[in-house]
Design a protein around this motif. Structure first.
Motif, PDB file in Angstrom:
ATOM      1  N   TYR A   8       0.867  -1.181   0.000  1.00  0.00           N
ATOM      2  CA  TYR A   8       0.000   0.000   0.000  1.00  0.00           C
ATOM      3  C   TYR A   8       0.906   1.235   0.000  1.00  0.00           C
ATOM      4  O   TYR A   8       1.384   1.656   1.055  1.00  0.00           O
ATOM      5  N   GLY A  10       2.160   5.255  -0.710  1.00  0.00           N
ATOM      6  CA  GLY A  10       1.606   6.601  -0.668  1.00  0.00           C
ATOM      7  C   GLY A  10       2.523   7.536   0.091  1.00  0.00           C
ATOM      8  O   GLY A  10       3.592   7.137   0.572  1.00  0.00           O
ATOM      9  N   GLY A  18      -8.879   7.344   6.824  1.00  0.00           N
ATOM     10  CA  GLY A  18      -9.182   6.763   5.508  1.00  0.00           C
ATOM     11  C   GLY A  18      -8.133   5.724   5.144  1.00  0.00           C
ATOM     12  O   GLY A  18      -8.446   4.613   4.697  1.00  0.00           O
ATOM     13  N   HIS A  19      -6.866   6.065   5.364  1.00  0.00           N
ATOM     14  CA  HIS A  19      -5.773   5.115   5.097  1.00  0.00           C
ATOM     15  C   HIS A  19      -5.924   3.877   5.982  1.00  0.00           C
ATOM     16  O   HIS A  19      -5.803   2.739   5.511  1.00  0.00           O
ATOM     17  N   LEU A  22      -8.552   1.377   4.995  1.00  0.00           N
ATOM     18  CA  LEU A  22      -8.156   0.515   3.877  1.00  0.00           C
ATOM     19  C   LEU A  22      -7.261  -0.625   4.347  1.00  0.00           C
ATOM     20  O   LEU A  22      -7.414  -1.767   3.913  1.00  0.00           O
ATOM     21  N   LYS A  43       6.979  16.894  -3.094  1.00  0.00           N
ATOM     22  CA  LYS A  43       6.170  17.888  -2.385  1.00  0.00           C
ATOM     23  C   LYS A  43       6.875  18.295  -1.088  1.00  0.00           C
ATOM     24  O   LYS A  43       7.703  17.576  -0.578  1.00  0.00           O
ATOM     25  N   ARG A  89      -4.518   0.549  -3.799  1.00  0.00           N
ATOM     26  CA  ARG A  89      -4.734   1.988  -3.860  1.00  0.00           C
ATOM     27  C   ARG A  89      -6.166   2.281  -3.439  1.00  0.00           C
ATOM     28  O   ARG A  89      -7.066   1.455  -3.617  1.00  0.00           O
ATOM     29  N   GLY A  90      -6.365   3.448  -2.885  1.00  0.00           N
ATOM     30  CA  GLY A  90      -7.702   3.826  -2.448  1.00  0.00           C
ATOM     31  C   GLY A  90      -8.398   4.644  -3.531  1.00  0.00           C
ATOM     32  O   GLY A  90      -7.761   5.406  -4.244  1.00  0.00           O
ATOM     33  N   ARG A  92     -11.479   7.295  -3.684  1.00  0.00           N
ATOM     34  CA  ARG A  92     -12.449   8.034  -2.883  1.00  0.00           C
ATOM     35  C   ARG A  92     -13.579   8.537  -3.757  1.00  0.00           C
ATOM     36  O   ARG A  92     -14.734   8.368  -3.455  1.00  0.00           O
ATOM     37  N   PRO A 121     -12.931   3.282   0.849  1.00  0.00           N
ATOM     38  CA  PRO A 121     -13.024   3.386   2.303  1.00  0.00           C
ATOM     39  C   PRO A 121     -14.483   3.509   2.742  1.00  0.00           C
ATOM     40  O   PRO A 121     -15.374   3.697   1.914  1.00  0.00           O
ATOM     41  N   TYR A 125     -15.211   8.436   5.393  1.00  0.00           N
ATOM     42  CA  TYR A 125     -13.826   8.836   5.155  1.00  0.00           C
ATOM     43  C   TYR A 125     -13.557   9.148   3.682  1.00  0.00           C
ATOM     44  O   TYR A 125     -12.432   9.424   3.305  1.00  0.00           O
ATOM     45  N   LEU A 128     -11.857  12.423   2.824  1.00  0.00           N
ATOM     46  CA  LEU A 128     -10.639  12.729   3.584  1.00  0.00           C
ATOM     47  C   LEU A 128      -9.395  12.664   2.719  1.00  0.00           C
ATOM     48  O   LEU A 128      -9.214  11.716   1.959  1.00  0.00           O
TER      49      LEU A 128
END
Ligand code: ADP
Length: 172
Positions: A8, A10, A18-19, A22, A43, A89-90, A92, A121, A125, A128
Motif C-alpha cells: 500500500y 503513498g 481513511g488510510h 483501507l 512535495k 490503492r484507495g 475516494r 473506504p 472517510y 478525507l
C-alpha cells in the motif's frame, strides 16, 4: 503456499483514518500488508519520511499482519524486492480515477505480473485527504475522529514549531 503480500504505497503525510480503514479491509484478503512510504516525493512534506514511518507503525504495529517501510525509486522494482505482486490503492471519488488509471496501467506496462487493486473506504472517510486535513488543521479546524490522536498531537507540535520559526524569520 506463497504468502499474499499487498503493498500500500503513498505519501501518508500524515496518516489518517481513511488510510487505516483501507489497511483493515486488506486483512481478510492478504497475508501481509506493507505500508510503503514514498521517499522520493517532491512535495514539501509536513513530516519527514522517518517520522511518517514511526507514526504509521504506532497505528498498525499491533495489527500483526501489517508492517511499514519507506521506499524510493520505481514501485514495481520495490514490489519485486519484496516478492509482492499486488498494489493497493484507495479510490475516494471519481476525481481519483484518472490518475490512478494511468498509474495502474503504467505499472502494468513496467511489470505485467503486478496487479493494482482498488478499494473504497468507509463512506465517512471518502472525502478525507492528507492535504485537506493539514489545511483544516492549520486554520484551526477540528480534525478529531479523522486523524488518530497521536498524529494530531504531532501535527500541533509541528505547527507550533513552524510558527515560531516563521515568526523568528519574519522578525529578522
Ligand atoms: P499519494 O500521494 O500517493 O496520493 P496519499 O498518502 O495521499 O498518497 O494516499 C495514499 C493512498 O491512500 C492512495 O492510494 C490514496 O488513494 C489512498 N487514500 C487517500 N485518502 C484516502 C481515503 N480517505 N480513503 C481511502 N483511501 C485513501
Amino acid at each position: 503456499m506463497r504468502k499474499r503480500i499487498a503493498v500500500y504505497p503513498g505519501s501518508f503525510d500524515p496518516i489518517h483514518h481513511g488510510h487505516l480503514d483501507l489497511v483493515a479491509r486488506c486483512r481478510p484478503i492478504f497475508d501481509e500488508v506493507v505500508v510503503a512510504v514514498l521517499g522520493n516525493d517532491e512535495k514539501q512534506p509536513m513530516f519527514s519520511v522517518a517520522e511518517r514511518v514511526t507514526m504509521i507503525e504506532e497505528q498498525v504495529g499491533e495489527l500483526g499482519f501489517c508492517r511499514v517501510e519507506s521506499f524510493s525509486g520505481l514501485l514495481v522494482d520495490y514490489l519485486d524486492r519484496l516478492g509482492a505482486t499486488t498494489i493497493i490503492r484507495g479510490l475516494r471519488a471519481v476525481s481519483d480515477f484518472e490518475y490512478e488509471f494511468q498509474m495502474a496501467l503504467m505499472n502494468r506496462h513496467l511489470n505485467p505480473r503486478v496487479e493494482t487493486v482498488f478499494m473504497m473506504p468507509r463512506q465517512d472517510y471518502s472525502y478525507l485527504s492528507s492535504r485537506l486535513v493539514k489545511e483544516v488543521f492549520r486554520l484551526g479546524g477540528n480534525i478529531e475522529g479523522l486523524v488518530p490522536p497521536p498524529v494530531i498531537a504531532a501535527m500541533a507540535e509541528r505547527l507550533a514549531a513552524d510558527r515560531v520559526a516563521g515568526g523568528e524569520s519574519a522578525g529578522r
